[in-house]
Design a protein around this motif. Sequence first.
Motif, PDB file in Angstrom:
ATOM      1  N   GLU A 168     -15.202   4.162  -8.385  1.00 41.65           N
ATOM      2  CA  GLU A 168     -16.332   5.047  -8.652  1.00 41.65           C
ATOM      3  C   GLU A 168     -16.249   6.302  -7.787  1.00 41.65           C
ATOM      4  OE1 GLU A 168     -18.188   0.767  -8.592  1.00 41.65           O
ATOM      5  OE2 GLU A 168     -16.731   1.927  -7.416  1.00 41.65           O
ATOM      6  N   SER A 169     -16.820   7.380  -8.291  1.00 41.95           N
ATOM      7  CA  SER A 169     -16.910   8.617  -7.528  1.00 41.95           C
ATOM      8  C   SER A 169     -18.089   9.422  -8.053  1.00 41.95           C
ATOM      9  CB  SER A 169     -15.615   9.433  -7.634  1.00 41.95           C
ATOM     10  OG  SER A 169     -15.358   9.785  -8.985  1.00 41.95           O
ATOM     11  N   GLY A 170     -18.437  10.471  -7.323  1.00 41.16           N
ATOM     12  CA  GLY A 170     -19.478  11.378  -7.787  1.00 41.16           C
ATOM     13  C   GLY A 170     -20.830  11.216  -7.134  1.00 41.16           C
ATOM     14  N   GLY A 171     -20.977  10.216  -6.290  1.00 41.60           N
ATOM     15  CA  GLY A 171     -22.253  10.040  -5.622  1.00 41.60           C
ATOM     16  C   GLY A 171     -22.500  11.155  -4.619  1.00 41.60           C
ATOM     17  N   GLY A 172     -23.715  11.202  -4.107  1.00 39.19           N
ATOM     18  CA  GLY A 172     -24.058  12.222  -3.128  1.00 39.19           C
ATOM     19  C   GLY A 172     -25.543  12.242  -2.866  1.00 39.19           C
ATOM     20  N   SER A 173     -25.975  13.295  -2.205  1.00 43.52           N
ATOM     21  CA  SER A 173     -27.384  13.470  -1.876  1.00 43.52           C
ATOM     22  C   SER A 173     -27.942  14.653  -2.635  1.00 43.52           C
ATOM     23  CB  SER A 173     -27.535  13.699  -0.368  1.00 43.52           C
ATOM     24  OG  SER A 173     -27.106  12.577   0.367  1.00 43.52           O
ATOM     25  N   VAL A 174     -29.059  14.432  -3.290  1.00 40.77           N
ATOM     26  CA  VAL A 174     -29.717  15.491  -4.047  1.00 40.77           C
ATOM     27  C   VAL A 174     -31.219  15.399  -3.838  1.00 40.77           C
ATOM     28  CG1 VAL A 174     -27.938  15.627  -5.835  1.00 40.77           C
ATOM     29  CG2 VAL A 174     -29.885  14.100  -6.141  1.00 40.77           C
ATOM     30  N   GLN A 175     -31.890  16.468  -4.173  1.00 39.00           N
ATOM     31  CA  GLN A 175     -33.350  16.454  -4.141  1.00 39.00           C
ATOM     32  C   GLN A 175     -33.884  15.916  -5.469  1.00 39.00           C
ATOM     33  OE1 GLN A 175     -34.572  20.468  -3.011  1.00 39.00           O
ATOM     34  NE2 GLN A 175     -34.777  19.778  -0.890  1.00 39.00           N
ATOM     35  N   ARG A 231     -26.957  -0.809  -9.936  1.00 34.64           N
ATOM     36  CA  ARG A 231     -27.298  -0.160  -8.677  1.00 34.64           C
ATOM     37  C   ARG A 231     -28.051  -1.135  -7.782  1.00 34.64           C
ATOM     38  NH1 ARG A 231     -31.862   4.137 -10.917  1.00 34.64           N
ATOM     39  NH2 ARG A 231     -33.535   2.604 -11.311  1.00 34.64           N
ATOM     40  N   GLN A 232     -27.954  -0.848  -6.496  1.00 31.32           N
ATOM     41  CA  GLN A 232     -28.659  -1.686  -5.525  1.00 31.32           C
ATOM     42  C   GLN A 232     -29.238  -0.816  -4.438  1.00 31.32           C
ATOM     43  OE1 GLN A 232     -26.310  -4.795  -3.692  1.00 31.32           O
ATOM     44  NE2 GLN A 232     -28.142  -5.993  -3.283  1.00 31.32           N
ATOM     45  N   ALA A 233     -30.537  -0.886  -4.302  1.00 33.90           N
ATOM     46  CA  ALA A 233     -31.230  -0.178  -3.231  1.00 33.90           C
ATOM     47  C   ALA A 233     -31.337  -1.097  -2.017  1.00 33.90           C
ATOM     48  CB  ALA A 233     -32.614   0.251  -3.696  1.00 33.90           C
ATOM     49  N   PRO A 234     -31.455  -0.547  -0.839  1.00 36.93           N
ATOM     50  CA  PRO A 234     -31.573  -1.381   0.367  1.00 36.93           C
ATOM     51  C   PRO A 234     -32.735  -2.356   0.256  1.00 36.93           C
ATOM     52  CG  PRO A 234     -31.203   0.894   0.978  1.00 36.93           C
ATOM     53  CD  PRO A 234     -31.422   0.886  -0.501  1.00 36.93           C
ATOM     54  N   GLY A 235     -32.446  -3.610   0.532  1.00 34.48           N
ATOM     55  CA  GLY A 235     -33.490  -4.625   0.508  1.00 34.48           C
ATOM     56  C   GLY A 235     -33.861  -5.117  -0.875  1.00 34.48           C
ATOM     57  N   PRO A 285     -36.577   9.621  -6.254  1.00 33.93           N
ATOM     58  CA  PRO A 285     -36.213   8.882  -5.036  1.00 33.93           C
ATOM     59  C   PRO A 285     -35.923   7.410  -5.305  1.00 33.93           C
ATOM     60  CG  PRO A 285     -38.017  10.379  -4.563  1.00 33.93           C
ATOM     61  CD  PRO A 285     -37.784  10.441  -6.054  1.00 33.93           C
ATOM     62  N   GLU A 286     -36.604   6.832  -6.264  1.00 31.55           N
ATOM     63  CA  GLU A 286     -36.369   5.426  -6.585  1.00 31.55           C
ATOM     64  C   GLU A 286     -35.036   5.183  -7.287  1.00 31.55           C
ATOM     65  OE1 GLU A 286     -39.072   7.273  -7.376  1.00 31.55           O
ATOM     66  OE2 GLU A 286     -39.865   6.700  -9.353  1.00 31.55           O
ATOM     67  N   ASP A 287     -34.324   6.226  -7.624  1.00 32.66           N
ATOM     68  CA  ASP A 287     -32.971   6.083  -8.170  1.00 32.66           C
ATOM     69  C   ASP A 287     -31.931   5.924  -7.063  1.00 32.66           C
ATOM     70  OD1 ASP A 287     -33.804   8.554 -10.617  1.00 32.66           O
ATOM     71  OD2 ASP A 287     -33.675   6.385 -10.926  1.00 32.66           O
ATOM     72  N   SER A 288     -32.333   6.067  -5.837  1.00 35.07           N
ATOM     73  CA  SER A 288     -31.392   5.970  -4.718  1.00 35.07           C
ATOM     74  C   SER A 288     -30.818   4.564  -4.616  1.00 35.07           C
ATOM     75  CB  SER A 288     -32.097   6.332  -3.407  1.00 35.07           C
ATOM     76  OG  SER A 288     -32.537   7.669  -3.412  1.00 35.07           O
ATOM     77  N   GLY A 289     -29.565   4.504  -4.205  1.00 30.72           N
ATOM     78  CA  GLY A 289     -28.914   3.216  -4.015  1.00 30.72           C
ATOM     79  C   GLY A 289     -27.423   3.332  -4.173  1.00 30.72           C
ATOM     80  N   MET A 290     -26.768   2.200  -4.027  1.00 34.70           N
ATOM     81  CA  MET A 290     -25.335   2.139  -4.268  1.00 34.70           C
ATOM     82  C   MET A 290     -25.135   1.830  -5.750  1.00 34.70           C
ATOM     83  SD  MET A 290     -22.456   2.438  -2.639  1.00 34.70           S
ATOM     84  CE  MET A 290     -22.644   1.922  -0.939  1.00 34.70           C
ATOM     85  N   VAL A 296     -25.790   6.995  -3.928  1.00 33.72           N
ATOM     86  CA  VAL A 296     -26.657   8.055  -4.447  1.00 33.72           C
ATOM     87  C   VAL A 296     -27.932   8.065  -3.614  1.00 33.72           C
ATOM     88  CG1 VAL A 296     -28.074   8.786  -6.395  1.00 33.72           C
ATOM     89  CG2 VAL A 296     -25.753   7.923  -6.788  1.00 33.72           C
ATOM     90  N   THR A 297     -28.260   9.227  -3.089  1.00 31.52           N
ATOM     91  CA  THR A 297     -29.480   9.378  -2.297  1.00 31.52           C
ATOM     92  C   THR A 297     -30.294  10.533  -2.862  1.00 31.52           C
ATOM     93  OG1 THR A 297     -28.345   8.593  -0.309  1.00 31.52           O
ATOM     94  CG2 THR A 297     -30.439   9.738  -0.004  1.00 31.52           C
ATOM     95  N   VAL A 298     -31.525  10.232  -3.244  1.00 33.72           N
ATOM     96  CA  VAL A 298     -32.413  11.240  -3.805  1.00 33.72           C
ATOM     97  C   VAL A 298     -33.600  11.407  -2.862  1.00 33.72           C
ATOM     98  CG1 VAL A 298     -33.742  11.961  -5.806  1.00 33.72           C
ATOM     99  CG2 VAL A 298     -31.728  10.503  -6.117  1.00 33.72           C
ATOM    100  N   SER A 299     -33.759  12.592  -2.366  1.00 33.69           N
ATOM    101  CA  SER A 299     -34.847  12.865  -1.425  1.00 33.69           C
ATOM    102  C   SER A 299     -36.017  13.538  -2.132  1.00 33.69           C
ATOM    103  CB  SER A 299     -34.350  13.743  -0.280  1.00 33.69           C
ATOM    104  OG  SER A 299     -33.820  14.951  -0.779  1.00 33.69           O
ATOM    105  N   SER A 300     -37.194  13.246  -1.629  1.00 32.84           N
ATOM    106  CA  SER A 300     -38.409  13.809  -2.258  1.00 32.84           C
ATOM    107  C   SER A 300     -38.749  15.168  -1.692  1.00 32.84           C
ATOM    108  CB  SER A 300     -39.579  12.858  -2.038  1.00 32.84           C
ATOM    109  OG  SER A 300     -39.775  12.631  -0.663  1.00 32.84           O
TER     110      SER A 300
END
Length: 126
Positions: free
Chosen positions: A6-13, A38-42, A87-92, A122-126
């Motif tokens: 896999e590739s293409g992940g990153g941080s976005v708003q 996908r898997q979010a922490p916890g 933001p809830e789309d964040s995760g591996m 993938v990290t999505v910030s609010s």
Amino acid sequence: QVQLVESGGGSVQAGGSLRLSCASSDIRYSRYCMGWFRQAPGKEREGVATIGIDGRPSYADSVAGRFTLSRENAKNTLYLEMNSLKPEDSGMYYCAADDSRPTCSSGYNQKYYRFWGQGTQVTVSS
């Protein structure tokens, strides 16, 4: 050993877009049910989208209308176009291949997905 990369992940708003890719030289995607999870922490890993040998994608309710899954057979690559990210789309994010049910009749039942990639964050910030 089958490798999915896999590739293409990153941080976005929030509201932004990313395109994930999953490539392999070991298996031919057109003969498998391919899925993105996908898997979010916890949290438990969850299904996002699948595409079977008929080429028709299916989406989880949480991403329908925002994500687009496609497969380029010539490059043996899977893509996940993600728009209007939240933001809830964040995760591996992982791609996976199911060789036992190539029509994706198993849906997101992870026990049927035999091959898995290492994931892209993938990290999505609010």
